[in-house]
Write a protein that holds these residues in place. Structure first.
Motif, PDB file in Angstrom:
ATOM      1  N   GLU A   1      71.812 -29.942 109.055  1.00  0.00           N
ATOM      2  CA  GLU A   1      72.401 -30.797 110.096  1.00  0.00           C
ATOM      3  C   GLU A   1      73.813 -30.351 110.458  1.00  0.00           C
ATOM      4  O   GLU A   1      74.223 -30.462 111.600  1.00  0.00           O
ATOM      5  CB  GLU A   1      72.448 -32.268 109.618  1.00  0.00           C
TER       6      GLU A   1
ATOM      7  N   LYS B   1      63.680 -32.496 100.088  1.00  0.00           N
ATOM      8  CA  LYS B   1      63.543 -32.457 101.545  1.00  0.00           C
ATOM      9  C   LYS B   1      64.795 -33.022 102.206  1.00  0.00           C
ATOM     10  O   LYS B   1      65.303 -32.461 103.172  1.00  0.00           O
ATOM     11  CB  LYS B   1      62.313 -33.262 101.967  1.00  0.00           C
ATOM     12  N   LYS B   2      65.305 -34.122 101.654  1.00  0.00           N
ATOM     13  CA  LYS B   2      66.512 -34.722 102.207  1.00  0.00           C
ATOM     14  C   LYS B   2      67.700 -33.779 102.065  1.00  0.00           C
ATOM     15  O   LYS B   2      68.479 -33.602 103.008  1.00  0.00           O
ATOM     16  CB  LYS B   2      66.799 -36.052 101.507  1.00  0.00           C
ATOM     17  N   ARG B   3      67.816 -33.166 100.900  1.00  0.00           N
ATOM     18  CA  ARG B   3      68.903 -32.220 100.675  1.00  0.00           C
ATOM     19  C   ARG B   3      68.804 -31.037 101.632  1.00  0.00           C
ATOM     20  O   ARG B   3      69.808 -30.593 102.187  1.00  0.00           O
ATOM     21  CB  ARG B   3      68.856 -31.724  99.225  1.00  0.00           C
TER      22      ARG B   3
ATOM     23  N   SER C   1      67.391 -31.050 104.639  1.00  0.00           N
ATOM     24  CA  SER C   1      67.698 -31.458 106.006  1.00  0.00           C
ATOM     25  C   SER C   1      69.196 -31.728 106.170  1.00  0.00           C
ATOM     26  O   SER C   1      69.750 -31.498 107.235  1.00  0.00           O
ATOM     27  CB  SER C   1      66.882 -32.693 106.400  1.00  0.00           C
ATOM     28  N   GLU C   2      69.870 -32.177 105.113  1.00  0.00           N
ATOM     29  CA  GLU C   2      71.322 -32.388 105.193  1.00  0.00           C
ATOM     30  C   GLU C   2      72.045 -31.062 105.350  1.00  0.00           C
ATOM     31  O   GLU C   2      73.037 -30.957 106.048  1.00  0.00           O
ATOM     32  CB  GLU C   2      71.838 -33.115 103.943  1.00  0.00           C
TER      33      GLU C   2
ATOM     34  N   ALA D   1      60.907 -35.638  97.890  1.00  0.00           N
ATOM     35  CA  ALA D   1      61.666 -36.332  98.935  1.00  0.00           C
ATOM     36  C   ALA D   1      63.156 -36.004  98.812  1.00  0.00           C
ATOM     37  O   ALA D   1      63.839 -35.788  99.828  1.00  0.00           O
ATOM     38  CB  ALA D   1      61.444 -37.835  98.838  1.00  0.00           C
ATOM     39  N   ARG D   2      63.661 -35.944  97.573  1.00  0.00           N
ATOM     40  CA  ARG D   2      65.071 -35.624  97.353  1.00  0.00           C
ATOM     41  C   ARG D   2      65.375 -34.206  97.864  1.00  0.00           C
ATOM     42  O   ARG D   2      66.377 -33.987  98.558  1.00  0.00           O
ATOM     43  CB  ARG D   2      65.410 -35.726  95.863  1.00  0.00           C
TER      44      ARG D   2
ATOM     45  N   LYS E   1      59.106 -38.327  94.360  1.00  0.00           N
ATOM     46  CA  LYS E   1      60.516 -38.657  94.478  1.00  0.00           C
ATOM     47  C   LYS E   1      61.355 -37.381  94.529  1.00  0.00           C
ATOM     48  O   LYS E   1      62.268 -37.254  95.347  1.00  0.00           O
ATOM     49  CB  LYS E   1      60.931 -39.536  93.294  1.00  0.00           C
ATOM     50  N   GLU E   2      61.041 -36.416  93.682  1.00  0.00           N
ATOM     51  CA  GLU E   2      61.768 -35.149  93.662  1.00  0.00           C
ATOM     52  C   GLU E   2      61.544 -34.373  94.962  1.00  0.00           C
ATOM     53  O   GLU E   2      62.483 -33.801  95.517  1.00  0.00           O
ATOM     54  CB  GLU E   2      61.336 -34.311  92.447  1.00  0.00           C
TER      55      GLU E   2
END
Length: 130
Positions: A127, A119-121, A123-124, A116-117, A113-114
């Motif tokens: 962008e 990775k999302k942060r 990629s944001e 993924a968090r 979960k961490e």
């Protein structure tokens, strides 16, 4: 002059790792030789019976055991699992659900979960552009 291309070979331990099998359970001729890249590809593409049996029944190396149980390799060690396990032993552990396994699965879920968090942060942040 012609270029002579040497055949790339690897130790049996490396090939076993790439195949996801426990080296000590492989046939003697596999353990005692060297494996070329072409032979490894052939084993992966069209596995012989001994390889299919090992992948299905084990004994499995620690990375495979950890993946099948949904824990890390370190989690296996903390749980006292230091030897290769068969598929039957892995299934028995899943059914028994010992406290250490439940704890390590929860830990592994938090780690995923961490990751993924983060990775999302990450990629944001890329962008928006500069």
């Amino acid at each position: 002059m012609t270029q002579h291309q040497s055949t790339q070979t690897m130790k049996p331990a490396t090939a076993a790792k790439k195949l996801g099998v426990y080296l000590e359970a492989t046939p003697a001729e596999f353990r005692e030789g060297v494996v070329s890249r072409a032979e490894l590809n052939a084993l992966q593409t069209d596995p012989p019976q001994w390889l299919r049996d090992l992948r299905r029944d084990g004994p499995h190396p620690r990375p495979v055991v950890a993946a099948k149980l949904g824990v890390s390799i370190s989690g296996l060690a903390r749980g006292g699992v230091t030897e290769p396990l068969t598929t039957e032993q892995i299934e028995a552990l899943k059914e028994e659900r010992p406290e250490w396994l439940e704890r390590e699965r929860a830990t592994q879920a938090e780690v995923r979960k961490e990751a993924a968090r983060l990775k999302k942060r990450g990629s944001e942040g890329t962008e928006g552009g500069a």
